[in-house]
Design a protein around this motif. Sequence first.
Motif, PDB file in Angstrom:
ATOM      1  N   MET A 154       0.869  -1.285  -0.104  1.00 26.53           N
ATOM      2  CA  MET A 154       0.100  -0.096  -0.039  1.00 26.53           C
ATOM      3  C   MET A 154       1.135   1.242  -0.257  1.00 26.53           C
ATOM      4  N   TRP A 160      -4.025   5.416  -1.654  1.00 21.75           N
ATOM      5  CA  TRP A 160      -3.706   4.177  -0.624  1.00 21.75           C
ATOM      6  C   TRP A 160      -5.529   3.703  -0.620  1.00 21.75           C
ATOM      7  N   SER A 232      -1.800  10.267   3.903  1.00 24.06           N
ATOM      8  CA  SER A 232      -1.483   9.354   2.752  1.00 24.06           C
ATOM      9  C   SER A 232      -1.025  10.460   1.524  1.00 24.06           C
TER      10      SER A 232
END
Length: 358
Positions: A154, A160, A232
């Motif tokens: 990931m 993600w 992320s």
Amino acid sequence: MHTRSPRYAALILFWLACVPLAAWAAPPTPDPAKLAALEAAIAAEDIKQVTSVLLMVDGQIAYEHYFNGASADTLHDVRSASKSVTAMLVGAAIGDGHLPGVKARVYDYFPEFTATHPVDPRLRATTIEDLLTMSSLWECDDENAFSAGNEERMYVTERWLDFALALPVKGFAPWMTRPQDSPHGRAHAYCTANSFVLGAVLERATKMPLADYAAQALERPLGITASRWNRSPEGIGMGGGGTRYRSRDLARLGALVLAGGRWQGKALIPADYVAAMVSAQASTGDGSDYGYQWWGLKLPVQGHETTLWAMSGNGGNYVFVIPDRKLVAVITSSAYNRNYAHPQSRRILTGFLLPALD
């Protein structure tokens, strides 16, 4: 705190909800010889890379010491202990009405994904509780390098969230235990993508960045003025790891759980959610209990195996909550990816801190 009956759990819940921190008596004074032995072990590097040890009893700090260049102002990277904070935020969001409950369906919060991607009906039924208990049907296992959902896969992708939501359905080889045959009816597999998606759900439900909601729902009410949350690549708050807190603030988070979700007379997290969070909801591969992103570790206490509930992160970072002793213990460490990290932090608790109070 041995394996608990439902009646015992209910009594603990009642006690947690009704006894405010301020009402507790002065804590016992820890045995200075035991604490001196701990400090000597750290100085001699018999215990390595520990950065802080803090013991709170009856709502008061009974011991606090910093090591290896850390101080009371250090923001410790507690890695996956962040997952436990994310679980607390889910409870807060249920309490303030942003989430309807743990049975809410995860994919319902991402209509733009389901409109353009076919989703297996079994995955479409995934609930928040499935993610909280690490028992979703995604083929995702951080302890298996070959798993499609392994966290390292990931991390190297650009999006993600799409990575997690598009994971395939888990298959069960003949030697694997199926959910219906597992303790609590859940096949547990540790998967950071579960926690990351929980953070994304919180952002959709609250219409706030995860760090902002954490500040509003928990941190500011608890008097926590400094923290750091990761994001992320697409900008979603990372509910699965890497959050940074000061040791005293980690103790405040533990104290909130110890108090059944109440702080200074206000319910920040519903008491029934807290009770479920630190109750066995699944069983892990090493025999530990697992609640809602909290670990029920089986540790030796006074010669008996005892279940102790904890936030736990890579490097040996822990926040232990022990209701029958009115105790919160914080251990921070930078021994990331070291095989001695978790054993030595657990040893600090069971070999030094708890004996210092006996």
